[in-house]
Design a protein around this motif. Structure first.
Motif, PDB file in Angstrom:
ATOM      1  N   HIS A  39      24.010  47.533  40.096  1.00  0.00           N
ATOM      2  CA  HIS A  39      25.265  47.932  40.733  1.00  0.00           C
ATOM      3  C   HIS A  39      25.717  46.841  41.703  1.00  0.00           C
ATOM      4  N   PHE A  40      27.015  46.532  41.684  1.00  0.00           N
ATOM      5  CA  PHE A  40      27.596  45.536  42.571  1.00  0.00           C
ATOM      6  C   PHE A  40      28.876  46.099  43.172  1.00  0.00           C
ATOM      7  N   SER A  41      29.165  45.697  44.396  1.00  0.00           N
ATOM      8  CA  SER A  41      30.474  45.968  44.990  1.00  0.00           C
ATOM      9  C   SER A  41      31.347  44.756  44.703  1.00  0.00           C
ATOM     10  N   VAL A  42      32.562  45.014  44.257  1.00  0.00           N
ATOM     11  CA  VAL A  42      33.504  43.941  43.935  1.00  0.00           C
ATOM     12  C   VAL A  42      34.857  44.272  44.545  1.00  0.00           C
ATOM     13  N   VAL A  43      35.725  43.271  44.604  1.00  0.00           N
ATOM     14  CA  VAL A  43      37.101  43.475  45.055  1.00  0.00           C
ATOM     15  C   VAL A  43      38.028  42.991  43.954  1.00  0.00           C
ATOM     16  N   LEU A  44      38.785  43.919  43.374  1.00  0.00           N
ATOM     17  CA  LEU A  44      39.768  43.550  42.361  1.00  0.00           C
ATOM     18  C   LEU A  44      40.918  42.835  43.056  1.00  0.00           C
ATOM     19  N   THR A  45      41.342  41.696  42.471  1.00  0.00           N
ATOM     20  CA  THR A  45      42.445  40.941  43.055  1.00  0.00           C
ATOM     21  C   THR A  45      43.703  40.980  42.194  1.00  0.00           C
ATOM     22  N   ASN A  46      43.551  41.351  40.929  1.00  0.00           N
ATOM     23  CA  ASN A  46      44.732  41.666  40.131  1.00  0.00           C
ATOM     24  C   ASN A  46      44.340  42.622  39.014  1.00  0.00           C
ATOM     25  N   LEU A  47      45.347  43.289  38.471  1.00  0.00           N
ATOM     26  CA  LEU A  47      45.115  44.373  37.522  1.00  0.00           C
ATOM     27  C   LEU A  47      46.269  44.435  36.538  1.00  0.00           C
ATOM     28  N   SER A  48      45.934  44.719  35.287  1.00  0.00           N
ATOM     29  CA  SER A  48      46.951  45.009  34.275  1.00  0.00           C
ATOM     30  C   SER A  48      46.392  46.119  33.397  1.00  0.00           C
ATOM     31  N   ILE A  49      47.143  46.538  32.407  1.00  0.00           N
ATOM     32  CA  ILE A  49      46.631  47.587  31.526  1.00  0.00           C
ATOM     33  C   ILE A  49      45.541  47.060  30.606  1.00  0.00           C
ATOM     34  N   THR A  50      45.432  45.722  30.468  1.00  0.00           N
ATOM     35  CA  THR A  50      44.444  45.152  29.558  1.00  0.00           C
ATOM     36  C   THR A  50      43.230  44.532  30.236  1.00  0.00           C
ATOM     37  N   GLY A  51      43.281  44.330  31.554  1.00  0.00           N
ATOM     38  CA  GLY A  51      42.144  43.715  32.220  1.00  0.00           C
ATOM     39  C   GLY A  51      42.360  43.533  33.699  1.00  0.00           C
ATOM     40  N   CYS A  52      41.429  42.797  34.316  1.00  0.00           N
ATOM     41  CA  CYS A  52      41.509  42.575  35.750  1.00  0.00           C
ATOM     42  C   CYS A  52      40.790  41.290  36.128  1.00  0.00           C
ATOM     43  N   ARG A  53      41.017  40.868  37.359  1.00  0.00           N
ATOM     44  CA  ARG A  53      40.272  39.766  37.960  1.00  0.00           C
ATOM     45  C   ARG A  53      39.663  40.340  39.232  1.00  0.00           C
ATOM     46  N   PHE A  54      38.420  39.932  39.514  1.00  0.00           N
ATOM     47  CA  PHE A  54      37.796  40.425  40.740  1.00  0.00           C
ATOM     48  C   PHE A  54      36.900  39.374  41.355  1.00  0.00           C
ATOM     49  N   GLU A  55      36.611  39.589  42.634  1.00  0.00           N
ATOM     50  CA  GLU A  55      35.703  38.732  43.379  1.00  0.00           C
ATOM     51  C   GLU A  55      34.336  39.383  43.371  1.00  0.00           C
ATOM     52  N   CYS A  56      33.301  38.561  43.137  1.00  0.00           N
ATOM     53  CA  CYS A  56      31.931  39.065  43.150  1.00  0.00           C
ATOM     54  C   CYS A  56      31.022  37.934  43.603  1.00  0.00           C
ATOM     55  N   SER A  57      30.151  38.217  44.552  1.00  0.00           N
ATOM     56  CA  SER A  57      29.272  37.177  45.079  1.00  0.00           C
ATOM     57  C   SER A  57      28.015  36.989  44.229  1.00  0.00           C
ATOM     58  N   GLN A  58      27.779  37.874  43.284  1.00  0.00           N
ATOM     59  CA  GLN A  58      26.593  37.809  42.436  1.00  0.00           C
ATOM     60  C   GLN A  58      26.925  37.178  41.086  1.00  0.00           C
ATOM     61  N   PRO A  59      26.000  36.392  40.544  1.00  0.00           N
ATOM     62  CA  PRO A  59      26.249  35.833  39.206  1.00  0.00           C
ATOM     63  C   PRO A  59      26.135  36.925  38.137  1.00  0.00           C
ATOM     64  N   LEU A  60      27.034  36.893  37.191  1.00  0.00           N
ATOM     65  CA  LEU A  60      27.030  37.850  36.092  1.00  0.00           C
ATOM     66  C   LEU A  60      27.039  37.075  34.777  1.00  0.00           C
ATOM     67  N   ARG A  61      26.557  37.693  33.729  1.00  0.00           N
ATOM     68  CA  ARG A  61      26.512  37.051  32.415  1.00  0.00           C
ATOM     69  C   ARG A  61      27.878  37.161  31.731  1.00  0.00           C
ATOM     70  N   VAL A  62      28.379  36.015  31.317  1.00  0.00           N
ATOM     71  CA  VAL A  62      29.665  35.950  30.621  1.00  0.00           C
ATOM     72  C   VAL A  62      29.427  35.334  29.250  1.00  0.00           C
ATOM     73  N   PRO A  63      29.821  35.963  28.159  1.00  0.00           N
ATOM     74  CA  PRO A  63      30.412  37.303  28.117  1.00  0.00           C
ATOM     75  C   PRO A  63      29.344  38.364  28.341  1.00  0.00           C
ATOM     76  N   GLY A  64      29.774  39.490  28.829  1.00  0.00           N
ATOM     77  CA  GLY A  64      28.861  40.589  29.066  1.00  0.00           C
ATOM     78  C   GLY A  64      29.614  41.887  29.250  1.00  0.00           C
ATOM     79  N   SER A  65      28.964  42.974  28.919  1.00  0.00           N
ATOM     80  CA  SER A  65      29.576  44.294  29.055  1.00  0.00           C
ATOM     81  C   SER A  65      29.338  44.830  30.463  1.00  0.00           C
ATOM     82  N   ILE A  66      30.363  45.454  31.016  1.00  0.00           N
ATOM     83  CA  ILE A  66      30.271  46.075  32.336  1.00  0.00           C
ATOM     84  C   ILE A  66      30.981  47.421  32.307  1.00  0.00           C
ATOM     85  N   THR A  67      30.769  48.187  33.355  1.00  0.00           N
ATOM     86  CA  THR A  67      31.562  49.385  33.603  1.00  0.00           C
ATOM     87  C   THR A  67      32.117  49.250  35.013  1.00  0.00           C
ATOM     88  N   LEU A  68      33.422  49.366  35.129  1.00  0.00           N
ATOM     89  CA  LEU A  68      34.106  49.251  36.402  1.00  0.00           C
ATOM     90  C   LEU A  68      34.414  50.648  36.902  1.00  0.00           C
TER      91      LEU A  68
END
Length: 115
Positions: A39-68
């Motif tokens: 589990h990570f806390s993130v801050v979404l900085t933009n949003l659309s119906i198809t996706g989002c951009r967010f800030e996260c201080s932890q490294p994540l695997r790209v590509p990778g599945s998540i649940t927001l």
């Protein structure tokens, strides 16, 4: 006035070129669960119906599945598509209904009005 058209053989060079939905700048605190169930806390900085951009201080695997998870909204399954300098882009597995985006924006405005 001159219009230019992209030739079919050209591929988009940036994420902006590939976007098909309008993005709205936001500041939304959310939780994210990755494939390893971390589990990570993130801050979404933009949003659309198809996706989002967010800030996260932890490294994540790209590509990778998540649940927001955004307060008041059903969990949103997504796929991470890029990461650069602490910013991460995600594409929702299913496009959000416009009413969901509107609810998120309305909730933000209500919070701002209360402050």
């Amino acid at each position: 006035m001159t219009a230019t058209a992209r030739r079919n053989s050209e591929t988009p060079s940036t994420a902006d070129d590939r976007r098909y939905a309008i993005r709205i700048n936001v500041q939304i605190e959310a939780d994210l669960v990755d494939q390893g169930r971390r589990h990570f806390s993130v801050v979404l900085t933009n949003l659309s119906i198809t996706g989002c951009r967010f800030e996260c201080s932890q490294p994540l695997r790209v590509p990778g599945s998540i649940t927001l998870m955004i307060e008041g909204i059903e969990p949103i399954p997504a796929t991470l598509v890029w990461m650069e300098n602490g910013l991460i882009g995600a594409h929702f597995d299913e496009a959000l209904r416009p009413t969901i985006c509107n609810r998120i924006i309305r909730t933000l405005r209500d919070r701002a009005d209360r402050k």
